[in-house]
Design a protein around this motif. Sequence first.
Motif, PDB file in Angstrom:
ATOM      1  N   LEU A 485       0.845  -1.195   0.000  1.00  0.00           N
ATOM      2  CA  LEU A 485       0.000   0.000   0.000  1.00  0.00           C
ATOM      3  C   LEU A 485       0.880   1.246   0.000  1.00  0.00           C
ATOM      4  O   LEU A 485       1.867   1.320   0.738  1.00  0.00           O
ATOM      5  N   LEU A 486       0.518   2.254  -0.814  1.00  0.00           N
ATOM      6  CA  LEU A 486       1.344   3.451  -0.927  1.00  0.00           C
ATOM      7  C   LEU A 486       0.644   4.695  -0.380  1.00  0.00           C
ATOM      8  O   LEU A 486       0.880   5.109   0.735  1.00  0.00           O
ATOM      9  N   PHE A 487      -0.254   5.294  -1.177  1.00  0.00           N
ATOM     10  CA  PHE A 487      -0.869   6.568  -0.806  1.00  0.00           C
ATOM     11  C   PHE A 487      -2.153   6.739  -1.599  1.00  0.00           C
ATOM     12  O   PHE A 487      -2.458   5.953  -2.506  1.00  0.00           O
ATOM     13  N   MET A 488      -2.910   7.767  -1.268  1.00  0.00           N
ATOM     14  CA  MET A 488      -4.105   8.090  -2.045  1.00  0.00           C
ATOM     15  C   MET A 488      -3.691   8.785  -3.343  1.00  0.00           C
ATOM     16  O   MET A 488      -2.746   9.588  -3.360  1.00  0.00           O
ATOM     17  N   GLN A 489      -4.392   8.462  -4.417  1.00  0.00           N
ATOM     18  CA  GLN A 489      -4.065   9.010  -5.734  1.00  0.00           C
ATOM     19  C   GLN A 489      -4.954  10.229  -5.982  1.00  0.00           C
ATOM     20  O   GLN A 489      -5.960  10.151  -6.692  1.00  0.00           O
ATOM     21  N   ASN A 490      -4.613  11.369  -5.372  1.00  0.00           N
ATOM     22  CA  ASN A 490      -5.384  12.577  -5.619  1.00  0.00           C
ATOM     23  C   ASN A 490      -5.259  12.998  -7.079  1.00  0.00           C
ATOM     24  O   ASN A 490      -4.300  12.630  -7.754  1.00  0.00           O
ATOM     25  N   MET A 491      -6.219  13.782  -7.538  1.00  0.00           N
ATOM     26  CA  MET A 491      -6.269  14.128  -8.955  1.00  0.00           C
ATOM     27  C   MET A 491      -6.244  15.633  -9.153  1.00  0.00           C
ATOM     28  O   MET A 491      -6.901  16.379  -8.422  1.00  0.00           O
ATOM     29  N   PHE A 492      -5.471  16.061 -10.166  1.00  0.00           N
ATOM     30  CA  PHE A 492      -5.357  17.469 -10.519  1.00  0.00           C
ATOM     31  C   PHE A 492      -5.594  17.592 -12.021  1.00  0.00           C
ATOM     32  O   PHE A 492      -5.055  16.811 -12.807  1.00  0.00           O
ATOM     33  N   TYR A 493      -6.380  18.591 -12.405  1.00  0.00           N
ATOM     34  CA  TYR A 493      -6.682  18.834 -13.816  1.00  0.00           C
ATOM     35  C   TYR A 493      -6.266  20.255 -14.168  1.00  0.00           C
ATOM     36  O   TYR A 493      -6.637  21.219 -13.475  1.00  0.00           O
TER      37      TYR A 493
END
Length: 519
Positions: A485-493
Motif C-alpha cells: 500500500l502506498l498513498f491516495m491518488q489525488n487528482m489534478f486537472y
Amino acid sequence: MSQISRRTLLATGAGAIALAAAPRARAQARRTVTVASQALPPTMEPMDTPGTTSVWYRTEYNVFEGLLGLDYRNNLAVRGALAERWSQRDARTWEFSLRQGVKFHDGRELTAEDVLVSLGEERLMGPNAPGRSSAKGFLPTFERAEKIDERTVRLITNTDDPVFDRRIAAWGGQIISAAAFRAAPNWQSWAMRPVGTGPYRIAEVRRDYGIKLTAHDEYWGGRPPLAGVNFRAVPEMAARFAGLLAGDWDIATDVTPDAVTEIEGRRGFKVVEAGSNVTRMVILDAKHNPQLRDVRLRRALSLAVDRQLLVDTIWLGKTTIPNGLQSPSYGALYDEKRRAPVFDPDLARKLVQESGYRGEPIALRTTGTYYLAERQTTEALVGMWQAVGVNVQIEMVENYAQWYRRPGSGMYNYSSVMLFPDPLAGMVRNFGPDSALQRTEDSWFNEEFNGLCKGIAGTSDLTERRRMHARMLDILEWEDPPMVLLFMQNMFYGLRADLDWRPYPAHQMDFGPDNMRAG
C-alpha cells in the motif's frame, strides 16, 4: 500514438515550457471541449473487460447511465437515474419504476425490455456472454432481471446483499439500447459504438488516438452544455501540459503536483483539484514469483517504503497516506484507529535475511506514464527496496495487460478504485475471489480471505461486518499481503480558465448539464 501539433512540439522542445497561446475567443454557440488523457479504453462497452480501469470510468460516464447513480458531491449517496423510484421488496428483490421520456442515442424510448437485455443472458449473465467476467466482478450477487410491465422491473440477487443498490449504481448496471445491441453484427462491432442514454453519444472511436462524443440533445436531464467532448490519448504528462498551454486541448488530466504552480501562473489557465477514491499500490505476484512466495519478503517490501517521503517530495504534500485499504466514507465500518503502514527499514532488512533471499532480480513492471507521477514514484520505490537488500529492477512495458505476463512476473503498479462506500467496493472487488487479480492476473490466493469476502457480502449485521472487515485488512496488509500500500491518488486537472467544470473525487468526468458550463 498521439498526434501533437507543431506548437506543442515547439513548447516542449524549449526545455522549460514557455509557449502559451492566447485564450480562444468566446463563441456564442456551444463549444466542443478536448480532453487530453494518459490513455483511452480500447472499446466503449462498459462491461468489455474484467480489468476495467480509470480510463473507462473517465470516458464512458457521459455516455451511459444505470437505473441508479451515485452522488459524488454527497459522500457517494445513491440517487435515482433511469429509475425515478425504487424499493427493496425483500432481502433479494429490488423493484424499479423507470423514468418516462428517456431517449436512447438511437431515438428509441427506454422500456423494461432494454433493462432485461442490458442485464440479461446475451450480454452479461449467460455462460458465454461477453460481459460475464466483468459482471462477476462488479455484480457478483446479481441473478436476473424480471419485467413486471413496460415501466417496471425487478432485479433479483442470488443471496442477501446489503449493498446491492450501491453496486448497481456504481458500475456494471449501465442500460443499453436492446434494439441496437441485437442489430449489431457481433460483439466487437457493438463494443466500439454501443448505444446508451447519457448526455453525449459516441461519434467516433480511434484506438490509442481519440474518442469523439457529440451532444445528445434529447437527453432527459436537460440540454448538454457542450456540442461535444473529444478525448485524446496523450501518455506523457509533459505533452499534456504543453498541449494545454499551446491550445491543443482544453483540459489536461493527471497534472503532477509540481506542474500545478506553473499552470496557475499562466494567464487564461487554472488547476482544479479533487480528492480521490483511488489508492495507489504495488501488486506482488505471490503465486508465480519464487522469491515473493515468502511472506517475509513481501512484508519487508512494505516496511522499506518511506511513504511520507514520497508524499512530501513527489506529491509536495498534496495527498495522504491511508490507514489501511479503507475510506472514511465507510461510515460505521471505518476503523479510524487502525495504524497506517509502518516505515521500518531495520526490520525490513532483518526479514529479507530471514526469508533466504539471495539477491535474485525481481521485476517491477511499469508503463511509466499510466499513473500520475508513476515514473518518479517507481524510481523512488526501487531505491528504497534496494537500500534494504532487495534487487528490484524496473521493466518498462507498453500497456497494463503486460504487467502480469509470464514467465518473469514479479511486481506491477496498480490502483484500487472504491466505486461505492463499502469494503465490497474496494477490498473485495479488487482482491476477492471474483477479482481480476485472482481470476485474470492469477497473482494471489488466500482461502480465508475469500471466505470473508463471501461472508461480508451476505450479511447486514454491523458487528459481524466490522469483525470481518478488520480481519480482511490484517490479511491484506500483513499476514499474507498481495500488495504494498502506498498513498491516495489525488487528482489534478489543468484547464482553460473560461471553463466552469468541477471534478469529482473519482475518475468519472461529468460534462452533463448539472456539472459543466463553458464561457
